[in-house]
Scaffold this motif. Sequence first.
Motif, PDB file in Angstrom:
ATOM      1  N   THR A   1       0.845  -1.186   0.000  1.00 42.94           N
ATOM      2  CA  THR A   1       0.000   0.000   0.000  1.00 42.94           C
ATOM      3  C   THR A   1       0.882   1.239   0.000  1.00 42.94           C
ATOM      4  OG1 THR A   1      -1.751  -1.151   1.203  1.00 42.94           O
ATOM      5  CG2 THR A   1      -1.800   1.258   1.267  1.00 42.94           C
ATOM      6  N   LEU A   2       0.544   2.174  -0.871  1.00 43.91           N
ATOM      7  CA  LEU A   2       1.228   3.467  -0.905  1.00 43.91           C
ATOM      8  C   LEU A   2       0.275   4.527  -0.383  1.00 43.91           C
ATOM      9  CD1 LEU A   2       3.008   3.487  -4.384  1.00 43.91           C
ATOM     10  CD2 LEU A   2       3.885   2.695  -2.173  1.00 43.91           C
ATOM     11  N   HIS A   3       0.812   5.502   0.329  1.00 45.13           N
ATOM     12  CA  HIS A   3       0.006   6.643   0.813  1.00 45.13           C
ATOM     13  C   HIS A   3       0.884   7.879   0.770  1.00 45.13           C
ATOM     14  CE1 HIS A   3       1.758   7.370   4.861  1.00 45.13           C
ATOM     15  NE2 HIS A   3       2.207   6.134   4.663  1.00 45.13           N
ATOM     16  N   ASP A   4       0.244   9.062   0.717  1.00 45.59           N
ATOM     17  CA  ASP A   4       1.039  10.277   0.580  1.00 45.59           C
ATOM     18  C   ASP A   4       0.957  11.248   1.752  1.00 45.59           C
ATOM     19  OD1 ASP A   4      -1.447  11.461   0.193  1.00 45.59           O
ATOM     20  OD2 ASP A   4      -1.044  12.076  -1.875  1.00 45.59           O
ATOM     21  N   ARG A   5       0.216  10.939   2.790  1.00 45.05           N
ATOM     22  CA  ARG A   5       0.157  11.848   3.942  1.00 45.05           C
ATOM     23  C   ARG A   5       1.324  11.575   4.865  1.00 45.05           C
ATOM     24  NH1 ARG A   5      -5.340  12.973   5.951  1.00 45.05           N
ATOM     25  NH2 ARG A   5      -5.162  14.346   4.175  1.00 45.05           N
TER      26      ARG A   5
END
Length: 122
Positions: free
Chosen positions: A117-121
């Motif tokens: 999983t990738l996230h940007d926060r």
Amino acid sequence: MPVTGPDFVSLQTRDLNASRAFYEKYLGLVRSPAGPPHAVVFETTPIAFALRDLVPGTDLDAAAQPGIGAAIWLHASGVQEIHDALVADGHTIVAEPIDGPFGRTFTFADPDGYQITLHDRV
């Protein structure tokens, strides 16, 4: 003395060079000069992320999903762009991008079937 937290994450791979190329191309990871010949360690912070050859006795093909039960989340900038590049090249998207408490987030399957999983926060 208590454990202070995770310090290293490593995934076993069927084809180390193919997996290395995948993570470099799509996630922009940079290989560290450190690491043994049977592994690729990337320059990630604060936790080291690596790929390695299969440990004798490990059969990824026998698992319905490698790493099942473990969640691997990586922070990234350009999450949507990474998603779009993976889709354009026909890679498996497990969960489409959403905007949630961790920012723009999606999950893909890497060449060995690990769900990342990738996230940007921040």
